[in-house]
Design an enzyme around this catalytic site. Structure first.
Site, short mmCIF file in Angstrom:
data_model
loop_
_atom_site.label_atom_id
_atom_site.label_comp_id
_atom_site.label_asym_id
_atom_site.label_seq_id
_atom_site.Cartn_x
_atom_site.Cartn_y
_atom_site.Cartn_z
N CYS A 85 -0.16 -32.82 -56.87
CA CYS A 85 -0.14 -32.20 -55.54
C CYS A 85 -0.98 -33.04 -54.58
CB CYS A 85 -0.70 -30.79 -55.64
SG CYS A 85 -0.96 -30.04 -54.03
N LYS B 69 35.39 -10.34 -34.26
CA LYS B 69 35.02 -8.95 -34.60
C LYS B 69 36.27 -8.18 -34.95
CE LYS B 69 31.28 -9.22 -31.27
NZ LYS B 69 30.83 -8.96 -29.89
N LYS C 191 30.38 -17.39 -28.36
CA LYS C 191 29.02 -16.98 -28.75
C LYS C 191 28.09 -17.63 -27.73
CE LYS C 191 25.86 -16.67 -32.65
NZ LYS C 191 24.66 -17.21 -32.06
N TYR D 120 3.94 1.50 -1.10
CA TYR D 120 4.57 1.55 -2.41
C TYR D 120 3.61 2.16 -3.44
CZ TYR D 120 6.85 -0.11 -6.68
OH TYR D 120 7.45 -0.16 -7.90
N ALA E 203 0.83 -1.21 0.00
CA ALA E 203 0.00 0.00 0.00
C ALA E 203 0.87 1.26 0.00
CB ALA E 203 -0.91 0.00 1.22
N ARG F 254 15.41 -8.42 -28.34
CA ARG F 254 15.75 -8.13 -29.73
C ARG F 254 14.49 -7.97 -30.58
NH1 ARG F 254 17.71 -12.00 -33.93
NH2 ARG F 254 18.28 -10.64 -35.64
N TYR G 268 28.50 -7.64 -24.54
CA TYR G 268 29.47 -7.80 -25.63
C TYR G 268 29.34 -6.76 -26.73
CZ TYR G 268 25.43 -10.42 -27.41
OH TYR G 268 24.18 -10.78 -27.77
N ASP H 84 24.84 -18.90 -25.91
CA ASP H 84 23.55 -19.39 -26.41
C ASP H 84 22.44 -18.98 -25.46
OD1 ASP H 84 21.79 -20.61 -28.03
OD2 ASP H 84 22.41 -22.66 -27.58
N GLU I 78 35.66 -14.33 -29.16
CA GLU I 78 35.01 -14.56 -27.87
C GLU I 78 33.89 -15.58 -28.04
OE1 GLU I 78 33.80 -10.55 -28.47
OE2 GLU I 78 31.78 -10.97 -27.74
N SER J 120 21.69 -9.66 -36.61
CA SER J 120 22.24 -10.97 -36.32
C SER J 120 23.63 -11.05 -36.94
CB SER J 120 21.31 -12.06 -36.81
OG SER J 120 20.98 -11.84 -38.14
N LEU J 121 24.23 -12.23 -36.88
CA LEU J 121 25.59 -12.39 -37.37
C LEU J 121 25.62 -13.36 -38.53
CD1 LEU J 121 27.41 -12.83 -33.94
CD2 LEU J 121 27.70 -10.92 -35.50
N CYS K 147 -4.27 -30.81 -53.54
CA CYS K 147 -5.36 -30.39 -54.43
C CYS K 147 -5.40 -31.19 -55.72
CB CYS K 147 -5.26 -28.89 -54.73
SG CYS K 147 -3.91 -28.47 -55.85
N GLU L 171 24.00 -10.75 -23.75
CA GLU L 171 23.20 -11.97 -23.78
C GLU L 171 22.74 -12.35 -22.37
OE1 GLU L 171 23.03 -12.85 -26.90
OE2 GLU L 171 22.37 -14.93 -27.01
N LYS M 18 30.58 -21.23 -36.03
CA LYS M 18 29.73 -22.15 -35.26
C LYS M 18 30.45 -23.47 -34.97
CE LYS M 18 25.85 -21.07 -34.67
NZ LYS M 18 24.66 -20.74 -35.43
N CYS N 245 3.31 -27.45 -57.26
CA CYS N 245 1.88 -27.61 -57.54
C CYS N 245 1.45 -26.46 -58.44
CB CYS N 245 1.12 -27.56 -56.22
SG CYS N 245 -0.62 -27.22 -56.40
N CYS O 99 -5.30 -24.21 -54.55
CA CYS O 99 -4.70 -25.23 -53.69
C CYS O 99 -4.80 -24.76 -52.24
CB CYS O 99 -3.24 -25.44 -54.07
SG CYS O 99 -2.40 -26.60 -52.96
S1 IVH Z 1 27.82 -9.53 -31.35
C1 IVH Z 1 25.74 -6.74 -34.72
N1 IVH Z 1 28.77 -11.23 -29.66
O1 IVH Z 1 24.28 -14.02 -31.43
C2 IVH Z 1 25.67 -8.03 -34.01
N2 IVH Z 1 26.56 -11.61 -30.45
O2 IVH Z 1 23.62 -14.62 -34.21
C3 IVH Z 1 26.27 -7.94 -32.66
N3 IVH Z 1 25.45 -13.53 -29.46
O3 IVH Z 1 21.82 -11.57 -31.85
C4 IVH Z 1 26.24 -9.24 -31.98
N4 IVH Z 1 27.12 -14.15 -28.15
O4 IVH Z 1 22.18 -12.53 -29.52
C5 IVH Z 1 27.72 -10.91 -30.41
N5 IVH Z 1 29.73 -12.63 -28.10
C6 IVH Z 1 28.70 -12.30 -28.84
C7 IVH Z 1 27.51 -13.05 -28.84
C8 IVH Z 1 26.46 -12.67 -29.67
C9 IVH Z 1 25.88 -14.41 -28.53
C10 IVH Z 1 24.14 -13.60 -30.12
C11 IVH Z 1 23.39 -12.30 -30.18
C12 IVH Z 1 23.10 -12.07 -31.63
C13 IVH Z 1 23.25 -13.43 -32.19
C14 IVH Z 1 23.63 -13.37 -33.64
#
Ligand code: IVH
Length: 714
Positions: free
Chosen positions: A426, A297, A125, A43, A41, A146, A233, A127, A123, A89-90, A429, A181, A321, A444, A450
């Site tokens: 097909c 990078k 990546k 708050y 309350a 994102r 990152y 997950d 560095e 993305s990368l 259809c 991340e 990867k 098709c 279809c």
């Molecule tokens: S750099 C302009 N560094 O991978 C892009 N991304 O496949 C800058 N991720 O959306 C991203 N580790 O969510 C970067 N050391 C890392 C990362 C990283 C995970 C993810 C990130 C990005 C996705 C791209």
């Protein structure tokens, strides 16, 4: 309660500051230490007072106002936040050779010799899922996922509960957007799943899903109870540079209090990068959290700036990867799915098996050649081994896409297994399914009659990069289609009128109530105003991807101009087998082909689609319901915005690719040929016929230095 009306601005400002501090402390106590220092309350009363003062003195509202950040998350899903800099993305590298190519392409783009020094960071990546944290004057003001890269979800209250994420910073730039991340450690993930199972809660397939499910909670209290972590990152908008190098910037983020990954190293070329990749790979099992590769990078931020971005990925970074896990299982059956462009896609139904923490029960078999054991050129793949129902196959997951088949074990093939016979009609259809010369795919010919094509087209229409209608996903589209409520995209926009009165039919469906139906209609109404490129992409025309949709939208800016040009192109004689050069001569075709990113195949596909009566009528019906928003002129204050520029001759300070990318970033259109529509020609030494033609047409010609001065890069 104080009398807000009688406050002077000075006292009001002080009061807002004080309330902000109390509420921030209360939040930290509540979410992070699990030890509230105010009653609910108290708050609520303080928060209400804060909001009343803000309403009376809107100009005094603080950037870190508690009204914007804390308390219960909006109950109707998350609010949206538009990223100030897109979250991209990368690109991927899958082997050592790709890493060498990455280095070469960068040197080529920058015009660097093979032996010039070029340093990279390498560095892990992580997950998890990416998060953008915006700090203003050292205070966390919002946090966004994102999302689609342009707009994310406002998860500020949730992010505040993560101990790794500082709430305030000292000695930070006034504006600092930190990106990184969110992830969950293996130990925390296992403990969470045990707790969830004990409480009859949902258990998660892997730490990534657990992290995403925990961050995207409408109730931040749930997030607070989940052990999430964060690695920084990258960054978005900043008011002052963090450093001159990537490594320097990461060290600065570390000094500001963000966790950064200790396995970040500097490497002076592909050999060192690959060596660090191997070192990280060797530690993968003992890190205690999931990683799925190594990110490289370019270290020099000046060079990063010059390299810039392609439509969805930076040129200066790549993800190398780790190889995917391979697992053997049996194919129970081969099914054929019909896609939105009529493609017949074979799918292997598998005995379910766990691959990389996810249960897999389907794998793509691509097309009939692939099943038969040959590639598009008739060359054997898998040593020519075909794939049959009943076969034992080795499967793997490549990224987030459908799993693939790597190999077949012939020694385990059942004796009665027969070669798979690919259908020529097909399955949905019964129209003929034909394979055109040079096309790997059988299609098709049923078009919109279809049902599979119609429903797939509509699923595409509502997908994230297209209309992205909240509450109307693939599942609902299938349901509504099966019920005959929507047969084409235009029908979506008449749903409210057709069902609005009683909502009876919708409400009678399982899972739909008055509120959710009303929300759906509202979400549909919201998308009656739509960005032009989303409309174009949403039409689901073959070869018309997101990037091309943006290029077309930028060029034509409105639907009528684009459709009119396509109509003229349809009536221009030279289509089909004509060469690109011949086609470029005819005005409407030439206009399409002058757009960078738009080629002959796409133009042909677009022109043909819009010339088909059925298809066109369906689009015309749709467009009537829409207000189409032209693309923002991203760089309207640049001197070359909207201008058509041609580069010719040798450039000495930058490569052609760089010049083109820079001009486009400033809003110019770069064309390969000079015509009456050209505004400016940049001619280096050795320029020939193009410069002459420009001179004849009276078009302004600049040399390289003149160009750099003109765009302010000199
Ligand atoms: S750099 C302009 N560094 O991978 C892009 N991304 O496949 C800058 N991720 O959306 C991203 N580790 O969510 C970067 N050391 C890392 C990362 C990283 C995970 C993810 C990130 C990005 C996705 C791209």
């Amino acid at each position: 309660m104080q009398d807000v009306q009688s406050l002077s601005p000075k006292v009001a400002a002080e009061e807002l500051k004080r309330l902000g501090e109390i509420l921030r402390r209360a939040n930290a106590a509540y979410y992070q230490s699990d030890a509230p220092d105010l009653s609910d309350a108290e708050y609520d009363a303080l928060k209400r007072l804060n909001a009343e003062i803000e309403a009376r003195f809107p100009d005094l509202k603080r950037t870190d106002s508690p009204s914007d950040q804390v308390g219960a998350a909006p109950s109707e899903g998350f609010q949206k936040i538009r990223h100030s800099v897109p979250m991209l993305s990368l690109g991927n590298a899958f082997d050592d050779e790709d890493v060498g190519e990455f280095d070469k392409s960068i040197r080529k783009y920058l015009g660097l010799k093979a032996d010039a020094k070029l340093t990279y960071t390498a560095e892990p990546k992580i997950d998890g899922l990416s998060l953008a944290l915006r700090y203003e004057n050292g205070h966390l003001v919002h946090a966004a996922t994102r999302g689609d890269g342009t707009t994310g979800e406002n998860v500020t209250a949730n992010a505040r509960t993560i101990t790794d994420i500082p709430d305030t910073l000292s000695d930070a730039p006034d504006l600092l957007e930190v990106r990184g991340e969110v992830y969950m450690s293996h130990a925390d993930f296992e403990a969470l799943n045990i707790r969830q199972a004990e409480n009859d809660g949902k258990t998660f397939a892997n730490p990534r899903n657990a992290a995403a499910g925990s961050l995207r909670q409408l109730d931040a209290k749930i997030t607070a109870a989940r052990p999430l972590r964060f690695f920084a990152y990258a960054w978005g908008s900043i008011s002052a540079p963090l450093a001159d190098t990537q490594k320097g910037a990461i060290d600065r983020l570390d000094a500001l209090g963000f966790p950064t990954n200790p396995l970040t190293a500097l490497c002076d070329g592909p050999n060192a990068m690959i060596a660090h990749y191997r070192a990280i790979e060797a530690q993968r099992a003992t890190l205690g959290y999931d990683i799925d590769g190594v990110v490289y990078k370019v270290n020099d931020l000046g060079l990063q700036g010059r390299l810039g971005f392609r439509s969805t990925t930076p040129r200066w970074a790549i993800a190398h990867k780790f190889p995917a896990e391979l697992v053997w299982t049996r194919i129970e059956k081969i099914d054929i799915q019909v896609g939105r462009t009529g493609a017949l896609s074979p799918v292997a139904r598998l005995q379910p098996v766990t691959v990389g923490g996810v249960v897999v029960s389907n794998a793509t078999l691509h097309n009939e050649d692939y099943i038969a054991g040959r590639d598009a050129n008739g060359q054997p793949i898998r040593d020519g081994k075909d794939i049959r129902e009943g076969d034992w196959v080795q499967v793997y997951r490549a990224g987030d896409v459908i799993p693939k088949v790597a190999d077949v074990d012939l020694s385990k093939r059942p004796e009665d297994a027969v070669p798979y016979e690919f259908p020529t009609v097909c399955p949905e259809c019964q129209s003929d399914a034909i394979r055109e010369e040079g096309d790997a795919v059988r299609r098709c010919t049923g078009g919109l009659i279809c049902p599979a094509q119609a429903v797939e087209k509509m699923k595409h229409f509502v997908s994230r990069a297209a209309f992205d209608i909240e509450g109307l996903g693939a599942k609902q589209v299938e349901q509504f289609f099966a019920d005959g409520w929507i047969k084409e995209p235009a029908d979506i926009f008449t749903l409210r009128d057709r069902f609005g009165a009683g909502l009876q039919q919708l409400q009678n469906r399982e899972g739909w109530g008055e509120k959710s139906a009303e929300n759906l209609f509202d979400a549909i109404d919201e998308k009656r105003t739509i960005d032009f490129h989303r409309l174009l992409f949403g039409l689901g025309i073959r070869h018309l991807g997101e990037a091309a949709a943006k290029d077309l939208a930028r060029h034509f800016t409105d639907w009528d101009t684009l459709a009119g040009t396509a109509d003229r192109a349809a009536s221009e004689p030279a289509t089909g087998g004509a060469t690109r050069d011949a086609l470029a001569q005819s005005p409407a075709w030439g206009e399409f082909l002058s757009i960078d990113g738009v080629g002959q195949t796409l133009t042909q596909s677009l022109v043909t689609a819009l010339a088909q009566d059925h298809e066109r009528a369906s689009i015309d019906r749709l467009v009537q319901h829409l207000t189409i928003v032209p693309p923002e002129d991203r760089a309207s204050d640049s001197p070359v915005a909207g201008k058509t520029v041609v580069f010719t001759g040798t450039l000495e300070k930058m490569t052609r690719a760089e010049a083109k990318a820079r001009a486009e970033a400033l809003g110019a259109k770069v064309s390969g040929s000079v015509s009456a529509k050209t505004d400016l020609v940049v001619a280096g030494p050795g320029a020939g016929s193009k410069a002459k033609k420009a001179a004849d047409l009276g078009i302004e010609i600049l040399d390289e230095d003149g160009w750099l001065a003109f765009i302010g890069d000199a």
